[in-house]
Write an enzyme that holds these catalytic residues in place. Structure first.
Site, PDB file in Angstrom:
ATOM      1  N   VAL A 279      55.236  27.652  25.062  1.00 45.27           N
ATOM      2  CA  VAL A 279      54.738  27.987  23.726  1.00 45.27           C
ATOM      3  C   VAL A 279      55.604  27.305  22.668  1.00 45.27           C
ATOM      4  CG1 VAL A 279      54.522  29.860  22.059  1.00 45.27           C
ATOM      5  CG2 VAL A 279      53.678  30.150  24.386  1.00 45.27           C
ATOM      6  N   ALA A 280      56.921  27.314  22.895  1.00 45.16           N
ATOM      7  CA  ALA A 280      57.819  26.742  21.901  1.00 45.16           C
ATOM      8  C   ALA A 280      57.706  25.219  21.858  1.00 45.16           C
ATOM      9  CB  ALA A 280      59.250  27.148  22.211  1.00 45.16           C
ATOM     10  N   ILE A 282      55.216  23.199  22.808  1.00 44.24           N
ATOM     11  CA  ILE A 282      53.952  22.546  22.458  1.00 44.24           C
ATOM     12  C   ILE A 282      53.772  22.612  20.936  1.00 44.24           C
ATOM     13  CG2 ILE A 282      51.448  22.690  22.635  1.00 44.24           C
ATOM     14  CD1 ILE A 282      51.950  23.837  25.476  1.00 44.24           C
ATOM     15  N   GLU A 284      51.676  22.897  18.726  1.00 48.29           N
ATOM     16  CA  GLU A 284      50.269  23.140  18.410  1.00 48.29           C
ATOM     17  C   GLU A 284      50.034  23.218  16.904  1.00 48.29           C
ATOM     18  OE1 GLU A 284      52.236  25.469  19.879  1.00 48.29           O
ATOM     19  OE2 GLU A 284      52.369  26.760  18.122  1.00 48.29           O
ATOM     20  N   ASP A 326      40.260  -3.866 -12.259  1.00 45.36           N
ATOM     21  CA  ASP A 326      39.519  -4.267 -13.453  1.00 45.36           C
ATOM     22  C   ASP A 326      40.524  -4.518 -14.556  1.00 45.36           C
ATOM     23  OD1 ASP A 326      36.971  -4.003 -12.507  1.00 45.36           O
ATOM     24  OD2 ASP A 326      36.822  -1.871 -13.011  1.00 45.36           O
ATOM     25  N   ASP A 634      33.961   1.015 -12.160  1.00 37.47           N
ATOM     26  CA  ASP A 634      33.476   2.147 -12.952  1.00 37.47           C
ATOM     27  C   ASP A 634      31.952   2.255 -12.991  1.00 37.47           C
ATOM     28  OD1 ASP A 634      33.191  -0.097 -14.476  1.00 37.47           O
ATOM     29  OD2 ASP A 634      34.648   0.472 -16.003  1.00 37.47           O
ATOM     30  N   ASP A 638      29.281  -1.231  -9.175  1.00 37.24           N
ATOM     31  CA  ASP A 638      30.575  -1.362  -8.509  1.00 37.24           C
ATOM     32  C   ASP A 638      30.623  -0.555  -7.210  1.00 37.24           C
ATOM     33  OD1 ASP A 638      31.617  -2.984 -10.462  1.00 37.24           O
ATOM     34  OD2 ASP A 638      32.500  -1.346 -11.614  1.00 37.24           O
ATOM     35  N   ASN A 700      62.051  20.098  20.175  1.00 35.78           N
ATOM     36  CA  ASN A 700      61.373  20.533  21.396  1.00 35.78           C
ATOM     37  C   ASN A 700      61.954  19.880  22.640  1.00 35.78           C
ATOM     38  OD1 ASN A 700      59.819  22.015  19.732  1.00 35.78           O
ATOM     39  ND2 ASN A 700      57.953  20.816  19.992  1.00 35.78           N
ATOM     40  N   ASN A 728      61.632  28.647  17.908  1.00 36.34           N
ATOM     41  CA  ASN A 728      60.347  28.012  17.590  1.00 36.34           C
ATOM     42  C   ASN A 728      59.836  28.471  16.229  1.00 36.34           C
ATOM     43  OD1 ASN A 728      57.942  26.557  18.076  1.00 36.34           O
ATOM     44  ND2 ASN A 728      56.931  28.463  18.643  1.00 36.34           N
ATOM     45  N   THR A 731      63.705  28.177  13.223  1.00 41.09           N
ATOM     46  CA  THR A 731      64.380  26.897  13.028  1.00 41.09           C
ATOM     47  C   THR A 731      63.393  25.746  12.955  1.00 41.09           C
ATOM     48  OG1 THR A 731      65.872  27.866  14.610  1.00 41.09           O
ATOM     49  CG2 THR A 731      66.462  25.724  13.738  1.00 41.09           C
TER      50      THR A 731
HETATM   51  P1  ATP Z   1      36.411  -5.431 -16.586  1.00 39.53           P
HETATM   52  O1  ATP Z   1      36.218  -4.046 -17.080  1.00 39.53           O
HETATM   53  O2  ATP Z   1      35.756  -5.687 -15.285  1.00 39.53           O
HETATM   54  O3  ATP Z   1      37.783  -5.927 -16.734  1.00 39.53           O
HETATM   55  P2  ATP Z   1      34.900  -6.267 -18.754  1.00 39.53           P
HETATM   56  O4  ATP Z   1      34.730  -4.866 -19.135  1.00 39.53           O
HETATM   57  O5  ATP Z   1      35.564  -7.168 -19.710  1.00 39.53           O
HETATM   58  O6  ATP Z   1      35.635  -6.458 -17.469  1.00 39.53           O
HETATM   59  P3  ATP Z   1      32.118  -6.526 -18.806  1.00 39.53           P
HETATM   60  O7  ATP Z   1      32.061  -5.182 -19.399  1.00 39.53           O
HETATM   61  O8  ATP Z   1      31.233  -6.880 -17.703  1.00 39.53           O
HETATM   62  O9  ATP Z   1      33.519  -6.862 -18.311  1.00 39.53           O
HETATM   63  O10 ATP Z   1      31.941  -7.544 -20.004  1.00 39.53           O
HETATM   64  C1  ATP Z   1      31.731  -8.904 -19.769  1.00 39.53           C
HETATM   65  C2  ATP Z   1      31.500  -9.600 -21.085  1.00 39.53           C
HETATM   66  O11 ATP Z   1      30.307  -9.082 -21.681  1.00 39.53           O
HETATM   67  C3  ATP Z   1      32.586  -9.398 -22.098  1.00 39.53           C
HETATM   68  O12 ATP Z   1      33.545 -10.413 -22.024  1.00 39.53           O
HETATM   69  C4  ATP Z   1      31.867  -9.451 -23.408  1.00 39.53           C
HETATM   70  O13 ATP Z   1      31.769 -10.775 -23.866  1.00 39.53           O
HETATM   71  C5  ATP Z   1      30.474  -8.959 -23.064  1.00 39.53           C
HETATM   72  N1  ATP Z   1      30.296  -7.564 -23.432  1.00 39.53           N
HETATM   73  C6  ATP Z   1      31.063  -6.520 -23.086  1.00 39.53           C
HETATM   74  N2  ATP Z   1      30.585  -5.386 -23.589  1.00 39.53           N
HETATM   75  C7  ATP Z   1      29.475  -5.689 -24.262  1.00 39.53           C
HETATM   76  C8  ATP Z   1      28.494  -4.942 -24.981  1.00 39.53           C
HETATM   77  N3  ATP Z   1      28.582  -3.637 -25.116  1.00 39.53           N
HETATM   78  N4  ATP Z   1      27.474  -5.601 -25.556  1.00 39.53           N
HETATM   79  C9  ATP Z   1      27.377  -6.921 -25.414  1.00 39.53           C
HETATM   80  N5  ATP Z   1      28.239  -7.674 -24.749  1.00 39.53           N
HETATM   81  C10 ATP Z   1      29.276  -7.089 -24.170  1.00 39.53           C
END
Ligand code: ATP
Length: 896
Positions: A279-280, A282, A284, A326, A634, A638, A700, A728, A731
């Site tokens: 028992v001691a 193993i 478990e 990102d 995000d 993705d 053990n 067991n 300690t």
């Molecule tokens: P990550 O978050 O991956 O680092 P990011 O946020 O810069 O990158 P995206 O959001 O895909 O990437 O944006 C890509 C490009 O699109 C930007 O460089 C910008 O020129 C343009 N962009 C970003 N947001 C907008 C928006 N709300 N409206 C229009 N164009 C946008």
């Protein structure tokens, strides 16, 4: 009438709510009482009593209980009661451990529970989805998971994927129109959205009409009760190891009992001793302690702002060799401010910081009057019209509602006196095609007071350039010739090389009857107007975090949708991009196969202008190169890459529900530095688990060997069963738990990542277990023999000495377990839990030796002071003999 047959107003009337202000808190309270939480009922859990009883279902424990029962029947009452008491205490501890593990896993689930945007008392607020009640007005967008069944009252290009309910994986377009047809199925209810389904495009507002079990999902909830098993690889390996150890321990126990009997020991005594030993010996409880250590680590990680959604990730974190991060918001602050505007070879600087709408426009250091500069005014106006964000003033503070990139454009316009509300009085937005990171553009169709319509588009400049036909140059519309194109490109590069994020603005007048149904129709043959460049400062702590990762053998890779030159400039600021490191663009990435990418991926540190789809390719190529990849994300798109990565990471603030659900780790603050802390914690948790595995198994081994050697040498039993069980319980248990809470070793983030396939006993752990265990056994036996031969008539005294030596040897060894290298590497007083555990174990030992009422139970005799010298001397040997040899080896090395 059914919900889908009613018009919006009828829905509101019959459920008694208001689309402009939502429910009042009082009403919410009432409805909460009436309808309960918006939750699906979960399958019943095993009751506390069952969990408690399950602690005793272990085979060896049952044998021990049976053996004890027999000894009780034979008249050995004290022994029997004591053993049963110890087994029960052990069971209680196991029960609490299991409960604790379960509770903390439960708490984790709560932390990552989905939230929704709801309108209550006139304000939009974020609440837990389970707090929704019928009548709530809820807003959702692209990437959200729908929290309850709702009747839609507003939609903008809304598409919802309902496969969880209908099995149909293609998204369904939604609208607010009442449906009059009879016998419609869920799939046809286009003016409703349902709990658990997923917004894949656009946005919408709905009124909650069903919550909890009263939803379409609730009706099939029973089918969904497939609890995921969350065992980590280590837990699984330990379970296998546990099985092997049971066999080994049983074999050795049988050997001990067999030899003992052959040497003339009493069969019954030997049997009881053998079973106690089994028992001691193993371990478990090992998997349970591992779970507790993991979940305590997970709680520490929560304090450092990372939430683990899947327990196995804790282990994998320690193996990470590449972090793909990102840029925007993770490496940078995502606090955008427009600092430059460019059009027709003119550059304006914009002063002011943050979302405070005060600043000036300067051209060649002179303040300009914006209303007199038509193109500038147009760029700023269009930047605000094609925009779904807002800036609100609250107590003198300007607060952003929406995406920071869009907020920056609104603030820039406000600095020129152009407010969104006033602009919207003159221009009506009649159609919207939201931004997505694949198109990298957003467009609106706007109608002015005269009824003229035009498209306004904003987006990544290089992309906009591709869909533009002409350009506004000094207020004149010209064909977009290659000369102009080069000029624009130069301007983009010049802004980007200052690490500015660039957004281009374009427009297109529409003919009277011209229809624009899709973003594709809107975003072509545009008139390019100009650029806005915005800073997004790096997060101050990231540079150091990148360095720490590099020291820990982990490469940081930046993945961004931004312009290549902007990305490069920021990567250099953060020291992500080494001098010979490569930068790669999404379009080049598209041209490569995964295999081709694999060839070069190790040299690339920045991927720019990528679409979410590219991320999956990058993960695959890195994994094929043998890397353990952490990938952040995000958005909805993705999710596949997050899922495919070894550690999928999502953003707590900006992340969509879809990304969060796909991830195993959520960064509460979206910060890269948090990933580093999580990796450090992940490494520490793993090392701590190794520490207590080493401690428990060495203990053990020591326990078994002292008995085995004694039998081989034809000696009496050096320990009685109750003493073995006590060791067991006390300690082995407390100090092991304390090791699980140990601080990291100083060089934890200077080591290379651990190989994910590494076995439990890798890096010399097996040798340490056996050598230390062997020495603990020998030291205990030596103490026993010395005292036994001094006075063979007093066996109980010799046994007490052996008992004390075994305990003390383990308690000294526990400090050695804190380091991979040597006990001298670490300050023994650092881990206060361990100090506490060791002191209480020593005190408990003294109590069972010196407290007279316990002496008959534990078969102990008070130890004389001089014998303590013997005990302490011998019990220090297992730890210091080998630590000493290591030390000499180390010093000779340095001398050489
Ligand atoms: P990550 O978050 O991956 O680092 P990011 O946020 O810069 O990158 P995206 O959001 O895909 O990437 O944006 C890509 C490009 O699109 C930007 O460089 C910008 O020129 C343009 N962009 C970003 N947001 C907008 C928006 N709300 N409206 C229009 N164009 C946008």
């Amino acid at each position: 009438m059914k919900w889908h047959e009613m018009r919006s107003e009828e829905v509101m009337n019959s459920i008694n709510t208001d689309a402009d202000s939502g429910l009042t808190s009082k009403e919410v309270q009432k409805r909460e009482q009436k309808f309960g939480y918006n939750e699906l009922k979960e399958a019943d859990r095993p009751s506390a009593i069952l969990v408690f009883l399950s602690q005793f279902k272990d085979f060896m424990v049952l044998v021990l209980l049976a053996a004890t029962l027999i000894s009780g029947l034979l008249g050995e009452y004290i022994d029997a009661i004591a053993i049963i008491a110890i087994v029960i205490v052990n069971g209680v501890l196991g029960f609490f451990q299991e409960r604790k593990a379960e509770k903390s896993l439960e708490a984790l689930k709560e932390l990552s529970a989905p939230q929704v945007m709801v309108l209550r008392d006139g304000d939009w607020m974020r609440i837990l989805s389970k707090e929704l009640v019928p009548g709530d007005v809820v807003k959702f967008t692209n990437g959200d998971r729908i929290g309850a069944d709702m009747r839609l009252i507003e939609t903008k290009s809304l598409e919802v994927e309902e496969s969880a309910l209908t099995g149909e994986s293609l998204p369904v377009q939604k609208s607010v129109q009442p449906i009059v047809a009879q016998d419609v199925g869920i799939g046809d209810l286009t003016n409703m959205v349902f709990m658990g389904t997923l917004v894949t495009r656009g946005s919408g507002i709905g009124i909650v009409v069903g919550t909890g079990m009263n939803t379409a999902m609730g009706q099939i909830a029973d089918l969904l009760q497939n609890a995921e098993t969350m065992d980590t690889p280590l837990q699984r390996r330990l379970e296998q190891l546990g099985k092997i150890l049971i066999v080994v321990a049983l074999f050795l126990t049988v050997l001990v009992v067999g030899i003992g009997v052959l040497q003339g020991h009493d069969i019954y005594n030997m049997f009881l001793a053998g079973v106690s030993l089994a028992v001691a010996a193993i371990p478990e409880g090992l998997p349970a302690i591992v779970t507790v250590a993991l979940s305590l680590g997970v709680q520490r990680m929560i304090k450092q702002k990372s939430i683990v959604r899947k327990l196995p990730a804790v282990e994998t974190l320690g193996c990470a060799s590449v972090i793909c991060s990102d840029k925007t918001g993770t490496l940078t602050q995502n606090k955008m401010t427009v600092t430059q505007v460019w059009s027709g070879d003119k550059l304006w600087n914009v002063s002011g910081a943050g979302y405070h709408p005060h600043g000036e426009f300067l051209h060649q250091d002179k303040v300009v009057d914006v209303p007199k500069t038509k193109t500038l005014q147009q760029i700023l106006t269009f930047g605000t019209l094609c925009n779904s964000a807002g800036i609100v003033e609250r107590d003198g503070q300007f607060i952003l509602d929406g995406d920071p990139t869009e907020g920056a454009l609104i603030v820039a316009a406000m600095k020129a006196g152009l407010k969104k509300e006033s602009l919207l009085r003159n221009f009506e937005v009649v159609e919207e095609f939201p931004f997505d990171s694949t198109r990298k553009m957003m467009s609106v169709v706007v109608k002015d007071k005269a009824g003229k319509r035009f498209v306004v588009t904003k987006g990544a400049p290089d992309v906009l350039l591709g869909v533009s036909k002409s350009i506004l140059w000094n207020e004149r519309q010209e064909d977009l010739s290659s000369v102009y194109e080069t000029k624009v490109k130069n301007a983009i590069e010049s802004l980007a090389s200052q690490a500015l994020r660039t957004i281009a603005i374009a427009f297109k007048p529409l003919q009277e009857r011209e229809k624009v149904n899709t973003s594709f129709e809107a975003e072509k043959e545009l008139v390019f107007i100009g650029l806005q460049g915005m800073i997004d400062p790096p997060r101050p702590e990231v540079k150091q975090a990148v360095k720490e990762c590099r020291d820990a053998g982990i490469k940081t890779v930046m993945i961004t949708g931004d312009h290549i030159i902007t990305a490069e400039a920021i990567a250099k600021q953060l020291n992500i991009l080494p001098t010979n490191g490569k930068v790669m663009e999404g379009k080049d990435l598209s041209a490569l196969t995964v295999e081709e990418l694999e060839e070069i991926v190790d040299e690339v540190y920045v991927f720019a202008r990528v679409s979410p789809e590219h991320k999956l390719k990058i993960v695959k190529a890195l994994q094929n190169r043998g890397h353990i990849v952490a990938m952040t994300g995000d958005g909805v798109n993705d999710a596949p890459a997050i899922k495919a990565a070894d550690i999928g990471i999502s953003m707590g603030i900006t992340g969509t529900d879809v990304a969060k659900e796909a991830s195993s780790l959520v960064l509460v603050d979206d910060n890269f530095a948090t990933i580093k802390s999580a990796i450090k914690e992940g490494r520490n948790i793993y090392e701590n688990i190794r520490k207590f595995i080493r401690y428990l198994l060495a203990s053990n081994v020591g326990e078994i060997l002292v008995m085995l050697f004694a039998m081989l040498l034809a000696l009496p039993l050096p320990l009685v069963p109750i003493q073995i069980l006590w060791v067991n319980l006390v300690t082995d248990g407390l100090p092991a738990m304390a090791l699980g809470l140990d601080q990291p070793e100083g060089d934890l983030m200077k080591r290379k990542p651990r190989h994910p396939k590494e076995g439990v006993f890798a890096r010399g752990l097996g040798w340490k277990v056996i050598s230390r265990g062997f020495l603990i056994g020998i030291a205990t036996l030596a103490a026993f023999m010395i005292v036994y031969y001094r006075n063979p008539d007093d066996l109980a005294y010799a046994q007490t000495i052996a008992f004390a030596t075994l305990v003390m040897a383990q308690l000294i060894h526990v400090f050695d377990c804190r380091s991979e290298k040597s006990i001298f590497e670490r300050n023994p007083f650092e881990n206060l839990y361990l100090i506490g555990a060791v002191i209480s174990s020593v005190l408990l030992l003294l109590v069972v030796i010196y407290y007279p009422p316990l002496q008959p139970i534990f078969h102990t005799i008070p130890i004389l002071l001089r014998d303590w010298l013997l005990i302490l001397g011998l019990s220090a040997i297992p730890t210091f003999l080998l630590a000493g040899s290591l030390l000499t080896r180390k010093s000779t090395k340095t001398m050489v």
